[in-house]
Design an enzyme around this catalytic site. Structure first.
Site, mmCIF file in Angstrom:
data_model
loop_
_atom_site.group_PDB
_atom_site.id
_atom_site.type_symbol
_atom_site.label_atom_id
_atom_site.label_comp_id
_atom_site.label_asym_id
_atom_site.label_seq_id
_atom_site.Cartn_x
_atom_site.Cartn_y
_atom_site.Cartn_z
ATOM 1 N N ASP A 85 3.114 15.397 -4.371
ATOM 2 C CA ASP A 85 3.875 14.432 -5.255
ATOM 3 C C ASP A 85 3.953 13.231 -4.171
ATOM 4 O O ASP A 85 4.319 13.393 -3.146
ATOM 5 C CB ASP A 85 4.736 14.771 -6.056
ATOM 6 C CG ASP A 85 5.985 15.143 -5.445
ATOM 7 O OD1 ASP A 85 5.942 16.076 -4.492
ATOM 8 O OD2 ASP A 85 7.103 15.090 -5.922
ATOM 9 N N GLU A 148 8.747 17.391 -5.353
ATOM 10 C CA GLU A 148 9.633 17.342 -4.176
ATOM 11 C C GLU A 148 10.476 15.853 -4.329
ATOM 12 O O GLU A 148 11.609 15.772 -4.144
ATOM 13 C CB GLU A 148 9.080 17.257 -2.871
ATOM 14 C CG GLU A 148 10.032 17.612 -1.808
ATOM 15 C CD GLU A 148 10.791 16.179 -1.132
ATOM 16 O OE1 GLU A 148 11.859 16.423 -0.600
ATOM 17 O OE2 GLU A 148 10.327 15.014 -1.333
HETATM 18 ZN ZN ZN Z 1 8.342 14.074 1.569
#
Ligand code: ZN
Length: 463
Positions: A85, A148
């Site tokens: 992501d 994340e």
């Molecule tokens: Zn990163």
């Protein structure tokens, strides 16, 4: 068998696979069935899994929350854990952010270095290990995280479904070895005001900052007072003396004060200039009344000022592995009814939350200011003798021809989510990081070098 030679042979495939992933704008979107972080993130996950299958690995999709490619046999596994992501691209790109164009040996695009390039480097590292047919006592997994940047819901879900690795690294920070990450707190200091402005100078509002973990680069205050011209000239003298970028505009008895600072990450407040604190420090030089709003401002001027280590607040801490506590006041919103500031404090790796909170609460005693909405992440610390960091250090020094040093950072990588994990690369020592900035790139030579370091590191862990 020379894994480096094999990685050099796969050079063009490594570049092409990175480009394929970078061309997907994998920002979190609306959840759909089997796609908890939206269609675009899922597209990147599917792409990485297909890539892994083509390379001949066993693959598993963990319900769209994560995925992995795996080789080897054995009860236990070791792993690399990167993410697919992204944070939004923002403005200011000289090359298109999702075209993965290569100019002067650098591949440009959001996610090239954070974290798709490093993830691809790990995949080809896995291929080189498999072909080398080396003896291993554990399986090796390349794990793809997908949340994340925006929420961190991927790893908790993964750990519900899968055992944790026995040894792992995340290629999502800096080289050499990050064996410490500070404890992170974010909290509010709030007060409902009973006694509103009653002095000659009345503070109507103070607003500034965008996020707790950013050094605020802008803050604005509105005052009402009879002697507006005096406030304006006091401000100009103050700004000149301190070399702050501040200005004042007068409209009748209303003065609007603007303060401009320098933005930066909340883990390194010493590298920025705090626009909120510039303004607060100035306001405290005026003859404010003895009302709640004024006292709230005076409290922060006295206990924080321009400090970035919490000394006057009484929360200063320091240790050998990770240095000083960092203190960032990131946001403020003051009206005549209520004052609110949001702070981001990061304490050294060998200290505890209590070491910081006990003196913090003492400083607040009797002020009427309350601490609210505390979010906390424990620090992370592996002794330099721990097998995990020793093995990574061995691979690093063999490949780089220099000793691997151990460093601590302000924290916040996957290493805090996944057991038995530390951050290891991908930013090389002395190289600028373009992470989360416009014109993010990965140097193509460094991408290939990453695959080599990660191949030897993963093999070292799996031996
Ligand atoms: Zn990163």
């Amino acid at each position: 068998m020379d894994m480096n030679k094999r990685i050099d042979e796969m050079r063009e495939e490594i570049i092409a696979s990175t480009q394929e992933l970078v061309k997907i704008r994998s920002l979190e979107g609306e959840p759909k069935p089997g796609m908890p972080f939206g269609e675009d993130v899922d597209k990147a996950l599917q792409c990485a899994l297909k890539m892994s299958e083509k390379l001949g690995f066993k693959t598993v999709n963990v319900d769209g929350y994560a995925g992995y490619a795996e080789i080897g046999e054995g009860e236990e596994y070791v792993a690399s854990l990167g993410h697919l992501d992204l944070v939004p691209e923002g403005d200011g790109w000289i090359h298109p952010p999702y075209a993965a164009e290569i100019h002067d040996g650098k591949m440009y695009g959001r996610g090239t270095s954070d974290d798709k390039g490093p993830v691809v480097a790990c995949l080809y590292a896995l291929k080189a290990i498999e072909e080398a047919n080396l003896p291993m006592s554990k399986r090796i997994r390349v794990i793809f995280g997908t949340n994340e940047e925006t929420g961190g819901l991927d790893i908790p879900y993964y750990l519900e479904k899968e055992k944790a690795p026995v040894l792992a690294f995340t290629p999502d920070a800096d080289f050499p070895i990050i064996n410490g990450e500070k404890g992170i707190t974010i909290f509010e200091l709030a007060q409902n005001f009973a006694v509103a402005g009653n002095g000659e100078i009345v503070i109507e509002s103070i607003v500034g900052g965008n996020a707790p973990n950013m050094v605020p680069d802008y803050c604005e205050a509105i005052l009402t007072c009879e002697k507006a011209a005096e406030v304006k000239s006091a401000l100009e003298a103050f700004a000149k003396e301190k070399s702050y970028e501040m200005s004042a505009e007068i409209e009748g008895n209303k003065v609007t004060i603007k303060s401009i600072g320098v933005s930066g990450h909340g883990s390194t407040p010493e590298l920025g200039k705090n626009a909120i604190m510039q303004l607060i420090t100035f306001l405290a030089t005026l003859e404010l009344g003895n009302d709640d709003v004024s006292n709230y401002v005076k409290f922060f001027a006295e206990k924080v000022g321009m400090e970035v280590d919490g000394k006057s607040f009484g929360v200063y801490l320091e240790d050998e592995p990770s240095g000083k506590l960092s203190f960032n006041l990131g946001q403020i919103n003051v009206t005549k009814e209520r004052g609110l500031t949001v702070l981001n404090l990061r304490y050294p790796v060998t200290k505890t939350l209590d070491d910081m909170m006990t003196p913090l609460c003492k400083t607040l005693e009797g002020t009427g200011i309350m601490m609210e909405n505390l979010k906390h992440q424990e620090p992370l610390y592996f002794e330099t003798t721990h097998p995990l960091v020793q093995k990574l250090a061995k691979a690093y020094s063999e490949q780089m021809g220099e000793e691997a040093k151990f460093v601590s950072i302000g924290g916040g990588t996957y290493a805090k989510e996944m057991p038995n994990t530390v951050a290891f690369g991908p930013t090389f020592i002395g190289q600028p990081s373009t992470v989360h900035q416009p014109n993010e790139y990965i140097d193509v030579e460094e991408l290939i070098k990453l695959a080599k370091i990660y191949a030897y590191a993963l093999y070292e862990l799996a031996k």
